[in-house]
Design a protein around this motif. Structure first.
Motif, mmCIF file in Angstrom:
data_model
loop_
_atom_site.group_PDB
_atom_site.id
_atom_site.type_symbol
_atom_site.label_atom_id
_atom_site.label_comp_id
_atom_site.label_asym_id
_atom_site.label_seq_id
_atom_site.Cartn_x
_atom_site.Cartn_y
_atom_site.Cartn_z
ATOM 1 N N LEU A 37 48.554 38.653 46.260
ATOM 2 C CA LEU A 37 49.114 38.307 45.102
ATOM 3 C C LEU A 37 50.349 39.318 44.692
ATOM 4 C CD1 LEU A 37 45.900 38.149 43.160
ATOM 5 C CD2 LEU A 37 47.615 36.249 43.676
ATOM 6 N N ILE A 38 50.376 40.605 45.343
ATOM 7 C CA ILE A 38 51.633 41.522 44.965
ATOM 8 C C ILE A 38 52.651 40.971 45.434
ATOM 9 C CG2 ILE A 38 52.493 44.000 45.371
ATOM 10 C CD1 ILE A 38 49.521 44.753 44.789
ATOM 11 N N TYR A 39 52.487 40.453 46.925
ATOM 12 C CA TYR A 39 53.653 40.266 47.758
ATOM 13 C C TYR A 39 54.408 38.767 47.131
ATOM 14 C CZ TYR A 39 56.017 37.953 51.873
ATOM 15 O OH TYR A 39 56.699 37.608 52.610
ATOM 16 N N LYS A 40 53.164 37.948 46.801
ATOM 17 C CA LYS A 40 53.712 36.661 46.119
ATOM 18 C C LYS A 40 54.389 36.773 44.783
ATOM 19 C CE LYS A 40 52.215 32.148 45.381
ATOM 20 N NZ LYS A 40 53.377 31.356 46.055
ATOM 21 N N TYR A 41 54.109 37.586 43.834
ATOM 22 C CA TYR A 41 54.404 37.751 42.468
ATOM 23 C C TYR A 41 55.465 38.984 42.274
ATOM 24 C CZ TYR A 41 51.754 33.767 42.144
ATOM 25 O OH TYR A 41 50.757 32.463 42.075
ATOM 26 N N ILE A 42 55.476 40.067 42.975
ATOM 27 C CA ILE A 42 56.354 41.032 42.462
ATOM 28 C C ILE A 42 57.677 40.657 42.551
ATOM 29 C CG2 ILE A 42 56.715 41.858 44.951
ATOM 30 C CD1 ILE A 42 56.356 44.655 43.760
ATOM 31 N N PRO A 43 58.460 41.150 41.550
ATOM 32 C CA PRO A 43 59.998 40.996 41.315
ATOM 33 C C PRO A 43 60.714 41.599 42.226
ATOM 34 C CG PRO A 43 59.153 42.022 39.543
ATOM 35 C CD PRO A 43 57.806 41.914 40.391
ATOM 36 N N ILE A 44 60.467 41.745 43.346
ATOM 37 C CA ILE A 44 61.394 42.500 44.504
ATOM 38 C C ILE A 44 61.314 41.483 45.758
ATOM 39 C CG2 ILE A 44 61.449 44.664 45.957
ATOM 40 C CD1 ILE A 44 60.053 46.198 43.581
ATOM 41 N N SER A 45 62.505 41.443 46.379
ATOM 42 C CA SER A 45 62.705 40.651 47.324
ATOM 43 C C SER A 45 62.096 41.333 48.748
ATOM 44 C CB SER A 45 64.097 40.413 47.668
ATOM 45 O OG SER A 45 64.333 39.580 48.948
ATOM 46 N N ILE A 46 61.415 40.636 49.263
ATOM 47 C CA ILE A 46 60.528 41.356 50.419
ATOM 48 C C ILE A 46 60.846 40.359 51.583
ATOM 49 C CG2 ILE A 46 58.311 42.339 51.352
ATOM 50 C CD1 ILE A 46 57.381 42.833 48.681
ATOM 51 N N TRP A 47 61.062 40.769 52.622
ATOM 52 C CA TRP A 47 61.369 40.302 53.926
ATOM 53 C C TRP A 47 60.638 40.653 55.083
ATOM 54 C CZ3 TRP A 47 66.123 37.348 54.825
ATOM 55 C CH2 TRP A 47 66.954 36.788 53.580
ATOM 56 N N GLU A 48 59.941 39.890 55.918
ATOM 57 C CA GLU A 48 59.399 40.090 57.084
ATOM 58 C C GLU A 48 60.066 39.820 58.222
ATOM 59 O OE1 GLU A 48 54.952 39.825 59.518
ATOM 60 O OE2 GLU A 48 55.461 38.484 57.596
ATOM 61 N N GLU A 49 60.668 40.829 58.880
ATOM 62 C CA GLU A 49 61.809 40.420 59.912
ATOM 63 C C GLU A 49 61.275 40.922 61.353
ATOM 64 O OE1 GLU A 49 65.642 41.071 57.244
ATOM 65 O OE2 GLU A 49 64.738 42.798 58.168
ATOM 66 N N ASP A 50 61.582 40.013 62.281
ATOM 67 C CA ASP A 50 61.241 40.411 63.902
ATOM 68 C C ASP A 50 62.436 40.757 64.541
ATOM 69 O OD1 ASP A 50 60.493 40.538 66.582
ATOM 70 O OD2 ASP A 50 59.598 38.888 66.557
ATOM 71 N N PHE A 51 62.799 41.877 64.850
ATOM 72 C CA PHE A 51 64.160 42.558 65.571
ATOM 73 C C PHE A 51 63.979 42.722 67.096
ATOM 74 C CE2 PHE A 51 65.695 43.134 61.350
ATOM 75 C CZ PHE A 51 67.017 43.305 61.584
ATOM 76 N N SER A 52 62.779 42.244 67.727
ATOM 77 C CA SER A 52 62.433 42.472 69.088
ATOM 78 C C SER A 52 63.391 41.892 69.861
ATOM 79 C CB SER A 52 60.860 42.168 69.489
ATOM 80 O OG SER A 52 60.847 40.432 69.063
ATOM 81 N N GLU A 53 63.939 40.653 69.761
ATOM 82 C CA GLU A 53 64.998 39.924 70.521
ATOM 83 C C GLU A 53 66.204 40.686 70.299
ATOM 84 O OE1 GLU A 53 65.439 35.688 70.530
ATOM 85 O OE2 GLU A 53 63.407 35.080 70.184
#
Length: 158
Positions: A37-53
């Motif tokens: 719920l926090i991830y979904k509704y918090i008014p802050i942009s959150i990105w999950e990124e994969d930099f392995s490549e």
């Protein structure tokens, strides 16, 4: 103690243990739900990124010939763009899409590189330099532009 009494005590302990396990499971589920719920509704942009490549790409460059990686990037802009293509966006929260003026998160995930400005490209350059130097944290102020070309000032943590 008689064996019957021991067996009875054991059953009581087993019931208490099962109850504790059930409570722990419920707490874990509620904790996960709360984080979701926090991830979904918090008014802050959150990105999950994969930099392995990206990391793999950078490690396969011939670094023995590169004495100054910053200068190398300055003189080889294609390295920056090739590395950018290798970033995988695994997920963003709803606010991220809203910040960019989009209605669907998938629009941002599938086209994130189109939203890069000079400011965010410079930060990406710094991220590559940080990766090259074994640093896995970076903070920076940046400008982003949404789908309507409206500028937003952001604080980025990577």
């Amino acid at each position: 103690m008689k064996s019957e009494e021991i067996l009875e005590e054991y059953k009581k302990l087993e019931e208490k243990y099962e109850l504790v396990l059930k409570k722990l499971s419920e707490l874990e589920k509620s904790d996960n739900a709360r984080h979701t719920l926090i991830y979904k509704y918090i008014p802050i942009s959150i990105w999950e990124e994969d930099f392995s490549e990206v990391f793999y790409y950078l490690t396969n460059l011939n670094f023995k010939e590169i004495t100054n990686f910053e200068s190398y990037l300055d003189n080889n802009h294609m390295i920056l763009y090739e590395a950018l293509k290798k970033v995988k966006i695994l997920g963003v929260n709803d606010f991220s899409a809203k910040l960019y003026g989009l209605t669907k998160k998938e629009e941002l995930i599938d086209n994130f590189e189109k939203f890069f400005s000079e400011s965010t490209l410079e930060i990406f350059r710094k991220e590559l330099i940080a990766m090259r130097n074994g640093i896995n944290y970076l903070e920076a102020d940046a400008e982003i532009f949404d789908i309507n070309s409206q500028k937003h000032d952001i604080f980025l943590q990577w």
